[in-house]
Design a protein around this motif. Structure first.
Motif, PDB file in Angstrom:
ATOM      1  N   ARG A  23       6.877  25.273  74.368  1.00 24.07           N
ATOM      2  CA  ARG A  23       7.456  24.286  73.454  1.00 24.07           C
ATOM      3  C   ARG A  23       6.881  22.894  73.743  1.00 24.07           C
ATOM      4  NH1 ARG A  23       8.477  26.156  69.116  1.00 24.07           N
ATOM      5  NH2 ARG A  23       6.822  27.463  69.957  1.00 24.07           N
ATOM      6  N   GLU A 422       3.310  17.348  63.124  1.00 21.41           N
ATOM      7  CA  GLU A 422       4.511  18.181  63.159  1.00 21.41           C
ATOM      8  C   GLU A 422       4.779  18.691  64.578  1.00 21.41           C
ATOM      9  OE1 GLU A 422       4.035  21.240  60.243  1.00 21.41           O
ATOM     10  OE2 GLU A 422       3.999  19.838  58.542  1.00 21.41           O
ATOM     11  N   GLU A 426       8.073  17.686  67.004  1.00 21.96           N
ATOM     12  CA  GLU A 426       8.970  18.818  67.246  1.00 21.96           C
ATOM     13  C   GLU A 426      10.232  18.378  67.990  1.00 21.96           C
ATOM     14  OE1 GLU A 426       8.491  23.401  68.948  1.00 21.96           O
ATOM     15  OE2 GLU A 426       6.966  21.891  69.348  1.00 21.96           O
TER      16      GLU A 426
END
Length: 527
Positions: A23, A422, A426
């Motif tokens: 992530r 993007e 996040e």
């Protein structure tokens, strides 16, 4: 090479980053800023005073130093994970500096004004130690080689390193077994090559020197037009600072440093700092007992090489920049093409830093084949033409040997950055990176929104000369920092302590010197 507009390899790499289990793979890169500003008197003329002692030692202070001139302050932030932290530190630095400048100002633009020739620009002095004298002699040499006026130009440098968690993910995407320092350096050099291909976009979006004070080119040949008495300009210019009138100095036209690999880069830089140059030999090195330059080579030291972007690694004591790179590989990159923004009190803003962060990722992810000499010339020409004519609605650039509409290519690059933004956004509902990208897209679609167009419009509407406008903005900035409330008293106290400690460190260095300056220089270049 794939057809213009389609980069399948880039699309696959970006998709792989989007789909990775890691992530925030692009988030948390370290960001630092170096901001240069001329100290000027209340009337806008160059300050003749020494670097204020209350700011500390320019030799040893890590955050407040000098660039070329005694009057050219350089403010350096540490690297932070968030842009706002970097800019807050820079804001605090400005507050501290203004509390110790009396009635002087920090000039709000990159291009200097009201300067009475080279002799009026004092070279920075760093004390009596050998390292301090070396810094001074190096600057004396720059004056002999390029003229002091060019050295009085100021700018903003953005230092950036990708988050460490990116490299193993990217190595897996590229099917590389090892994500160690050699892989990281290779990817940073991919960025460097692609910045040479696409960096002209940065000049268009953020260039803010379309006009300059006539004193800057007094006695020199130029093709500038008169905008108003005392002000010269080019109708479509974006960044005269980054044109051949400024840093793209013709004296370095023969300095070609390859960015095809770290080894090539080190090889070419080492050759440039060890190859005698007939023109510099005529200047002389030590004449009548006084040094005019450190040596008569093509470059005195590595840092003399002017480039839009540099690979960097923090050096250890006594280490040359190329030695640091060879030892540890590339640690971060330094974006050097940013003009000081007269519309931001600290000279730069978060939108700009966020765009550059995303642009760095674009340059790493896109295909980046080696650059040959012919391509190098083409890429350099694209930069120079955008510096001079970036807002020309008919402007075309050279892309793979063919003319291409500037705006179409710019929009293509910006469109490629959407997925990157993007990823950077996040987990943040405010989507700051996407917002920064949309602001830049608007500038491509409407040239009037560029900083360079805004500057010319302001000159037209106010009737001011460039020098008058810059002085007005400088006063506005000073009032902004002095009136800012509440000040960060803890950090200001830390700056005061650092200033005193830096003076003590300089004194200790001067006491510790045991060899003559001639011996010191000889030993330095033997390394």
């Amino acid at each position: 090479m794939s057809a213009p507009g389609i980069d399948r390899a880039f699309e696959r790499r970006l998709a792989s980053l989007v789909n990775t289990r890691e992530r925030g793979v692009l988030q948390g890169g370290l960001k630092g800023v170096e901001k240069e500003s001329l100290r000027v008197q209340p009337d806008g003329k160059l300050a003749r005073t020494s670097h204020p002692a209350s700011l500390g030692s320019a030799l040893t202070h890590e955050t407040i130093t000098m660039d070329y001139s005694e009057a050219l302050i350089e403010l350096v932030t540490p690297a932070f994970r968030e842009s706002w932290e970097t800019l807050q530190f820079l804001c605090d630095l400005h507050q501290f500096v203004y509390r110790h400048m009396g009635d002087e100002l920090l000039w709000a633009t990159s291009m200097p004004c009201n300067i009475a020739g080279d002799d009026s620009i004092p070279v920075a002095r760093f004390g009596t130690s050998n390292i301090g004298r070396m810094k001074e002699v190096y600057r004396v040499g720059l004056g002999y080689r390029y003229g002091r006026m060019m050295q009085a130009i100021s700018g903003v440098h953005f230092n950036y390193s990708f988050p460490a968690k990116l490299w193993p993910v990217l190595a897996d995407v590229l099917q590389e077994r090892d994500a160690g320092k050699d892989f990281v350096s290779d990817r940073y050099f991919s960025l460097l090559r692609n910045y040479r291909r696409y960096g002209w976009l940065v000049l268009y979006l953020f260039g803010n020197s379309p006009a300059l004070c006539s004193s800057f080119v007094k006695g020199r040949e130029h093709s500038l037009q008169q905008f108003s008495p005392g002000t010269l300009y080019e109708p479509y210019a974006t960044s005269l600072r980054m044109s051949d009138l400024g840093y793209r100095n013709k004296s370095q036209a023969g300095v070609r440093i390859s960015v095809n690999s770290l080894n090539d880069y080190i090889r070419d830089l080492n050759a440039a700092v060890s190859t005698p140059h007939p023109e510099y030999e005529r200047i002389g090195v030590k004449v009548d007992g006084e040094y005019r330059q450190l040596n008569a080579n093509l470059l005195q030291i590595e840092n003399e090489y002017y480039s839009y972007i540099r690979p960097k690694r923090v050096t250890r004591s006594g280490e040359h920049p190329t030695q640091a790179l060879k030892r540890g590989g590339v640690e971060y990159v330094e974006f050097r093409a940013l003009d000081v923004s007269a519309y931001d009190p600290v000279g730069v803003n978060q939108h700009k830093l966020r765009f550059l962060e995303a642009f760095a990722a674009l340059c790493v992810l896109k295909d980046s084949p080696p650059i040959d000499a012919g391509e190098e010339s083409t890429f350099d020409s694209n930069h120079v033409v955008v510096a001079h004519r970036g807002r020309d609605p008919e402007l075309q650039l050279n892309r793979n040997g063919r003319p291409v509409n500037f705006a179409a290519w710019a929009l293509e690059l910006i469109d490629s950055m959407r997925g990157i933004c993007e990823l950077l956004d996040e987990g943040n509902d405010q989507r700051p990176y996407t917002a920064a990208l949309e602001l830049q897209e608007a500038k491509v679609r409407d040239v009037a929104l560029t900083p360079s167009a805004r500057t010319l419009q302001e000159l037209r509407s106010t009737g001011e000369s460039f020098a008058q406008m810059a002085l007005r903005m400088s006063n506005l900035h000073k009032n902004y920092f002095l009136d800012l409330y509440p000040p960060n008293e803890q950090r200001l106290a830390e700056f005061a302590t650092q200033a005193q400690e830096s003076l003590e460190q300089q004194a200790a260095i001067e006491r510790a010197d045991t060899m003559t300056f001639d011996q010191y220089l000889s030993k330095y270049f033997q390394r």
